[in-house]
Design a protein around this motif. Structure first.
Motif, short mmCIF file in Angstrom:
data_model
loop_
_atom_site.label_atom_id
_atom_site.label_comp_id
_atom_site.label_asym_id
_atom_site.label_seq_id
_atom_site.Cartn_x
_atom_site.Cartn_y
_atom_site.Cartn_z
N LEU A 1 0.81 -1.22 0.00
CA LEU A 1 0.00 0.00 0.00
C LEU A 1 0.84 1.27 0.00
O LEU A 1 0.53 2.21 -0.75
CB LEU A 1 -0.96 -0.01 1.19
CG LEU A 1 -2.06 -1.08 1.13
CD1 LEU A 1 -2.98 -0.98 2.34
CD2 LEU A 1 -2.87 -0.95 -0.16
N PRO A 2 1.91 1.38 0.81
CA PRO A 2 2.74 2.59 0.70
C PRO A 2 3.33 2.80 -0.70
O PRO A 2 3.52 3.94 -1.14
CB PRO A 2 3.85 2.35 1.74
CG PRO A 2 3.24 1.45 2.75
CD PRO A 2 2.34 0.54 1.95
N LEU A 3 3.64 1.71 -1.40
CA LEU A 3 4.23 1.84 -2.73
C LEU A 3 3.23 2.34 -3.78
O LEU A 3 3.64 2.94 -4.78
CB LEU A 3 4.80 0.49 -3.18
CG LEU A 3 6.08 0.03 -2.46
CD1 LEU A 3 6.45 -1.38 -2.91
CD2 LEU A 3 7.23 0.99 -2.75
N ILE A 4 1.95 2.08 -3.57
CA ILE A 4 0.97 2.49 -4.59
C ILE A 4 0.29 3.81 -4.25
O ILE A 4 -0.62 4.23 -4.98
CB ILE A 4 -0.10 1.40 -4.81
CG1 ILE A 4 -0.98 1.23 -3.55
CG2 ILE A 4 0.53 0.09 -5.23
CD1 ILE A 4 -2.19 0.36 -3.77
N TRP A 5 0.73 4.49 -3.18
CA TRP A 5 0.10 5.77 -2.85
C TRP A 5 0.18 6.79 -3.98
O TRP A 5 -0.75 7.58 -4.16
CB TRP A 5 0.71 6.36 -1.57
CG TRP A 5 0.13 5.80 -0.31
CD1 TRP A 5 0.81 5.22 0.71
CD2 TRP A 5 -1.24 5.74 0.07
NE1 TRP A 5 -0.05 4.80 1.70
CE2 TRP A 5 -1.32 5.10 1.33
CE3 TRP A 5 -2.44 6.15 -0.53
CZ2 TRP A 5 -2.52 4.88 1.99
CZ3 TRP A 5 -3.64 5.93 0.13
CH2 TRP A 5 -3.67 5.31 1.37
N PRO A 6 1.27 6.83 -4.77
CA PRO A 6 1.26 7.76 -5.91
C PRO A 6 0.10 7.49 -6.87
O PRO A 6 -0.54 8.43 -7.36
CB PRO A 6 2.61 7.51 -6.58
CG PRO A 6 3.49 7.03 -5.48
CD PRO A 6 2.59 6.20 -4.60
N GLY A 7 -0.18 6.21 -7.14
CA GLY A 7 -1.31 5.88 -8.01
C GLY A 7 -2.63 6.27 -7.39
O GLY A 7 -3.54 6.75 -8.06
N VAL A 8 -2.75 6.06 -6.08
CA VAL A 8 -3.98 6.45 -5.38
C VAL A 8 -4.14 7.97 -5.42
O VAL A 8 -5.24 8.50 -5.62
CB VAL A 8 -3.95 5.94 -3.93
CG1 VAL A 8 -5.17 6.44 -3.16
CG2 VAL A 8 -3.90 4.42 -3.91
N GLY A 9 -3.02 8.69 -5.24
CA GLY A 9 -3.09 10.15 -5.31
C GLY A 9 -3.50 10.64 -6.68
O GLY A 9 -4.30 11.58 -6.80
N ALA A 10 -2.96 10.01 -7.73
CA ALA A 10 -3.36 10.39 -9.09
C ALA A 10 -4.84 10.13 -9.31
O ALA A 10 -5.54 10.96 -9.90
CB ALA A 10 -2.52 9.61 -10.11
N ALA A 11 -5.33 9.00 -8.83
CA ALA A 11 -6.75 8.67 -8.98
C ALA A 11 -7.61 9.66 -8.22
O ALA A 11 -8.64 10.14 -8.72
CB ALA A 11 -7.01 7.25 -8.51
N ALA A 12 -7.19 9.99 -6.98
CA ALA A 12 -7.98 10.92 -6.16
C ALA A 12 -8.06 12.29 -6.81
O ALA A 12 -9.13 12.92 -6.83
CB ALA A 12 -7.37 11.01 -4.76
N ALA A 13 -6.93 12.79 -7.33
CA ALA A 13 -6.92 14.11 -7.95
C ALA A 13 -7.81 14.15 -9.19
O ALA A 13 -8.63 15.06 -9.36
CB ALA A 13 -5.49 14.51 -8.29
N LEU A 14 -7.66 13.16 -10.05
CA LEU A 14 -8.41 13.16 -11.30
C LEU A 14 -9.91 12.96 -11.06
O LEU A 14 -10.74 13.67 -11.64
CB LEU A 14 -7.87 12.05 -12.21
CG LEU A 14 -8.45 11.99 -13.63
CD1 LEU A 14 -8.28 13.33 -14.34
CD2 LEU A 14 -7.79 10.89 -14.43
N ILE A 15 -10.25 12.03 -10.17
CA ILE A 15 -11.67 11.78 -9.91
C ILE A 15 -12.29 12.95 -9.16
O ILE A 15 -13.44 13.34 -9.42
CB ILE A 15 -11.84 10.47 -9.13
CG1 ILE A 15 -11.38 9.29 -9.99
CG2 ILE A 15 -13.29 10.26 -8.70
CD1 ILE A 15 -11.33 7.97 -9.25
N GLY A 16 -11.54 13.53 -8.22
CA GLY A 16 -12.07 14.68 -7.48
C GLY A 16 -12.40 15.84 -8.41
O GLY A 16 -13.47 16.47 -8.29
N LEU A 17 -11.50 16.15 -9.34
CA LEU A 17 -11.76 17.22 -10.31
C LEU A 17 -12.96 16.88 -11.19
O LEU A 17 -13.78 17.75 -11.50
CB LEU A 17 -10.53 17.46 -11.17
CG LEU A 17 -9.35 18.17 -10.51
CD1 LEU A 17 -8.13 18.14 -11.40
CD2 LEU A 17 -9.71 19.61 -10.16
N SER A 18 -13.06 15.63 -11.60
CA SER A 18 -14.17 15.22 -12.47
C SER A 18 -15.50 15.33 -11.74
O SER A 18 -16.50 15.81 -12.31
CB SER A 18 -13.95 13.78 -12.95
OG SER A 18 -12.75 13.67 -13.68
N LEU A 19 -15.55 14.91 -10.49
CA LEU A 19 -16.78 15.00 -9.71
C LEU A 19 -17.17 16.45 -9.46
O LEU A 19 -18.35 16.82 -9.55
CB LEU A 19 -16.62 14.27 -8.38
CG LEU A 19 -16.48 12.74 -8.43
CD1 LEU A 19 -16.18 12.19 -7.05
CD2 LEU A 19 -17.75 12.11 -8.97
#
Length: 514
Positions: free
Chosen positions: A175-193
């Motif tokens: 999970l610590p290793l994939i936080w960059p991917g989670v952050g990218a998903a959160a930023a993109l989805i947050g802006l879309s919503l």
């Protein structure tokens, strides 16, 4: 060699084109901010509850999208399911959000195809979040699944070798290793919503539930306001402030390490569980709402059987026919122009700092809420002959969707392509023959991929269209909203089905071959 290969006359023209388009988009955005600055205090006093409602809905939709999409990504990764699972999970992302909202009306709302009575209250915050999550959870899945595939099985295997259990290895290592991917998903989805207009318009307007995106639309069309454009621009300020945290996130992605994938077998029980989860998700997000839409589109109102009268009834309206025609040619033109122009601008960006700066500015209309761009274009072009015409919509679409075209063009603008072009010039070949014989064949897969990405987005676009259209310049998305506002759910379902059918050829083309 590389700089000399790109410093040509056409590239200089591309740099100028990129600067003009970037300046137009930036001017439109700044016009909204300047016009609405004085209205911000009044908007905060009068509409703070809408801002809080928006943040609550976006936060809930984002959390559920990340939880569901991330959970499915982790489960399919641990079970080592084939890439077919990725396609199955992500299919619902190909359905535009406002069509998904219409589909949930057909499945669960009043007058639904199954019982004819309300099954669940979709005209509610629950319905808005439901439509959002079924659309954006697949995006979270794809981004987080990519992050998991990038870091490979090596870290988890190393954790197991050093005595950690599977759960500990996931929690402390993976999970610590994939936080960059989670952050990218959160930023993109947050802006879309935050910028999504279609779902709150379909499911929120009838229940008088507003988000900032739909509130700006309501303020613009409010005849009782002295200056509705300033009031709407004041609401746009709140959208920008809410979007800033996501815009400032710059998550870094790790390099792929293929050696860390060992192809270890997964337990059968885990694979069965993963396939079961994928099947449940497909039923909830795709089969149920889509089947309801199709049934409602072909079902007559007061008798059993199937009919085409819902299609003929909708197409009998001049506004619907015009809207469908405008949407098709706008989508085809936007996708083609953005793909070609994106390639041109991307190549210019490798030899010009100005073009590179323009590329970064061109991402703003794509990332920021579409409401902001629409209001800015009204301020910039509202007094010109271009306003309220299909060509005005074309300009808006180009500014909105050029960024994906540039991104696709970057894939084609490789050093290898530049070397071949330079070699052709050394042998005396002129620029246009180089373009037709070298550049275009090498770039064709990337151009097709860009076209396939942009065409469905433009075909089903509704945010810009709802704010910028005028009688005679409607789009199909506006037609669906008008049919729903008139209570014609069957007509809206029929028109939504036509839009899906028009998108289907591009959705069926394998992206890998494109």
């Amino acid at each position: 060699m590389r700089r000399s290969a790109f410093k040509t006359g056409p590239v200089k023209i591309a740099t100028v084109a990129a600067l003009i388009l970037a300046a137009t988009g930036l001017f439109a955005i700044l016009s909204v901010l300047v016009r609405g600055l004085g209205a911000v205090p009044g908007v905060i006093r009068a509409d703070w509850d809408v801002a809080l409602t928006t943040l609550e809905l976006v936060s809930l939709g984002l959390a559920l999208s990340l939880l569901i999409g991330g959970g499915l990504a982790l489960l399919t990764w641990l079970a080592r399911l084939p890439t077919a699972a990725d396609l199955l999970v992500s299919v619902s992302y190909l359905i535009p959000p406002f069509i998904g909202a219409t589909a949930w009306l057909a499945a669960l709302g009043p007058g639904n195809v199954f019982t004819g009575q309300t099954i669940l209250p979709v005209y509610s915050p629950f319905g808005i979040v439901l439509a959002w999550v079924t659309h954006y959870a697949p995006l979270a899945y794809l981004l987080i699944r990519a992050a998991l595939s990038t870091q490979g099985e090596g870290p988890l295997l190393a954790a197991r070798v050093h005595g950690l259990s599977s759960a500990q290895g996931l929690r402390r290592v993976v999970l610590p290793l994939i936080w960059p991917g989670v952050g990218a998903a959160a930023a993109l989805i947050g802006l879309s919503l935050l910028g999504n207009f279609g779902v709150p318009a379909v499911l929120g307007f009838p229940a008088k539930i507003y988000t900032l995106a739909t509130l700006a639309y309501a303020r613009l069309l409010n005849p009782t306001l002295v200056d509705p454009l300033s009031a709407a621009s004041g609401v746009a300020w709140l959208l920008v402030v809410a979007a800033l945290p996501a815009l400032l996130i710059r998550p870094g992605m790790q390099a792929t390490d293929p050696a860390s994938d060992f192809g270890l077998p997964a337990p059968r029980r885990l694979r069965r569980l993963a396939w079961a989860a994928v099947g449940v998700w497909i039923f909830i997000s795709l089969v149920l709402p889509l089947s309801a839409t199709l049934l409602l589109a072909f079902k007559p109102a007061y008798r059993p059987g199937f009919t085409l009268e819902n299609f003929t009834g909708a197409l009998a309206l001049d506004s619907v026919r015009r809207g469908l025609w405008h949407s098709v040619w706008l989508a085809l033109g936007t996708a083609a122009i953005c793909a070609l122009l994106g390639l041109w601008i991307a190549r210019a960006g490798q030899g010009s700092r100005l073009a590179g700066a323009a590329q970064r500015l061109l991402t703003l209309p794509y990332l920021l809420p579409g409401t902001l761009l629409a209001l800015g274009l009204i301020l910039a072009f509202g007094r010109t002959a271009l306003y309220a015409t299909p060509l005005f919509l074309m300009l808006a679409y180009l500014l909105r969707f050029l960024a994906p075209g540039v991104e696709g063009g970057r894939g084609a603008a490789t050093p290898g392509a530049a070397t071949l072009e330079f070699a052709a010039r050394l042998h005396g070949v002129r620029r246009w023959p180089i373009f037709w014989r070298v550049t275009l064949p090498l770039a064709r897969p990337h151009l097709v991929a860009s076209f396939l990405v942009i065409y469905p987005l433009a075909l089903s676009e509704v945010t810009l269209s709802a704010l910028l259209y005028a009688p005679g310049a409607e789009t199909a998305g506006v037609g669906i909203l008008n049919l729903l506002s008139e209570g014609s759910l069957r007509g809206a379902a029929a028109l939504a089905t036509l839009l899906l059918l028009l998108s289907l050829p591009t959705l069926l083309v394998p992206r890998g071959r494109a």
